[in-house]
Design a protein around this motif. Sequence first.
Motif, PDB file in Angstrom:
ATOM      1  N   HIS A  61    -107.501  55.003  10.383  1.00 19.52           N
ATOM      2  CA  HIS A  61    -107.032  53.732   9.813  1.00 19.52           C
ATOM      3  C   HIS A  61    -108.194  52.735   9.706  1.00 19.52           C
ATOM      4  O   HIS A  61    -108.364  52.068   8.684  1.00 19.52           O
ATOM      5  N   HIS A  96    -106.922  59.686  14.690  1.00 17.36           N
ATOM      6  CA  HIS A  96    -106.010  59.159  13.677  1.00 17.36           C
ATOM      7  C   HIS A  96    -106.165  57.629  13.574  1.00 17.36           C
ATOM      8  O   HIS A  96    -106.269  57.084  12.476  1.00 17.36           O
ATOM      9  N   GLU A  97    -106.202  56.967  14.717  1.00 19.60           N
ATOM     10  CA  GLU A  97    -106.350  55.501  14.674  1.00 19.60           C
ATOM     11  C   GLU A  97    -107.717  55.113  14.122  1.00 19.60           C
ATOM     12  O   GLU A  97    -107.840  54.131  13.392  1.00 19.60           O
ATOM     13  N   HIS A 144     -93.859  56.904   6.884  1.00 21.48           N
ATOM     14  CA  HIS A 144     -94.500  58.099   7.435  1.00 21.48           C
ATOM     15  C   HIS A 144     -94.029  59.344   6.681  1.00 21.48           C
ATOM     16  O   HIS A 144     -94.827  60.203   6.336  1.00 21.48           O
ATOM     17  N   GLU A 188    -101.537  56.896   6.271  1.00 24.17           N
ATOM     18  CA  GLU A 188    -101.086  57.883   7.270  1.00 24.17           C
ATOM     19  C   GLU A 188    -101.647  59.265   6.960  1.00 24.17           C
ATOM     20  O   GLU A 188    -102.118  59.974   7.847  1.00 24.17           O
TER      21      GLU A 188
HETATM   22 ZN   LIG Z   1    -101.074  55.884  11.585  1.00 18.44          ZN
END
Ligand SMILES: [Zn+2]
Length: 420
Positions: free
Chosen positions: A195, A191-192, A294, A219
Amino acid sequence: MRVDNYKKRNEDICPGCELSELEIDFREAGTRFRLFPQSPLLTDYQEPETVWVSIAPWEIGPGPSDDRMYVVDAIDKDYYDGPRLPPYNGAINPPAIAGPDGHFDHLEIGTHEFEAAHMYGTLRFVLDIWETYFGHEIEWSFSDTFEQMELVPWVDWDNAHAGYGFIEMGYGKDDEGHKFPYNLNFDVLAHEFGHQLLYSVIGMPTDDTATPQFFAFHETASDIVAIISLLHFNSVIDRLLEQSSGNLYSRNELNRVGEESNTRQIRMASNDIKMKNVPDPDTPLDQLTIKQLHDMSLPFTGALFDLFVEIFQQKLLEKELIDPELDELSRGLTEKMDNEQQVQEAFDSAYEANPLGFKQALVDARDYTGLLLSLSWEQLSWNLTFPQIVQSLFNADQELSDGQYSVEIAEVFDWREIEY
Ligand SMILES: [Zn+2]
């Protein structure tokens, strides 16, 4: 180039073969790491899987480190905040070193070195996957300032983040409330990375030009990057199919993103949240909390997850692995839960009849979705709007397959009440 590859692969697909043309397979020349596909706190994932990353053993130095990223295993470091940026120059644990054969699969679980190699190996694995979908090297958004990305496996913080030139990992909690390092959680790492990928591909706004849509999109995209990447573990595909028999509308391992333990997960990718259930994306940014941003991403994440499932199901239909009746019945599941058992039983017998066909369909759907997203995101800039994101998916689908999934794209976004 990648579009041609995809079309070619579709024409002469080999029914018995497990690896597709886009399969990322670096067994010949790459380097071995052992990765946990999901948090090892989960009962089914206590053994890591061996994977190969694209670069050769002699190209990876201590840390591990290479020309794109390096691990600095900091001791007592605060997380990066505000103006503080890499490089970190404080105290460190000894770096992870390759075994005599140049690979990193010899490290003992529970050591600093294993965690450092797990963080590096995961991010390199995910970078390989997305560079394959994009068809070229991803240039870091911070490449004007830093050549490599700094990876910090541990900061004493109940969070994880990606920023200008770095990714660093804190901790989640196990069922007893003990700290458990995110550097062993594939979903959180991927997930990171999502980004970082997005910053590179669509650019970055300044503080006064950032919009809620930008943050919500980030997100969503990062969650989907994690899900598609997770499907590159052979063990995950097999387990998912064994447990669901290909009924991906059911609650399953794939749609629980960032699962931290047997009872906790960060977000449900498979959700029934519509735009009317979340804050208005036109709300000024300074009136929204991080939690609200989020939340705003959830209808979008749900729509993209549904789209992936729709593509998979279309492929099952095309290959006559399920019949139109089951297809129809399973789609209605969210509304008519009483059919649940009947649908599952029909999937169970369809899957039992041809498990390899289901696996091929899942790999195809995964790669189509990965290509679709990469083509879509290349059309976007940091000042994107929700309608532009949806339009870019229609365009990407047109480019990939002359719009084979345009009906499904429209359906999933209409259902979420996302305008385009
Ligand atoms: Zn995130």
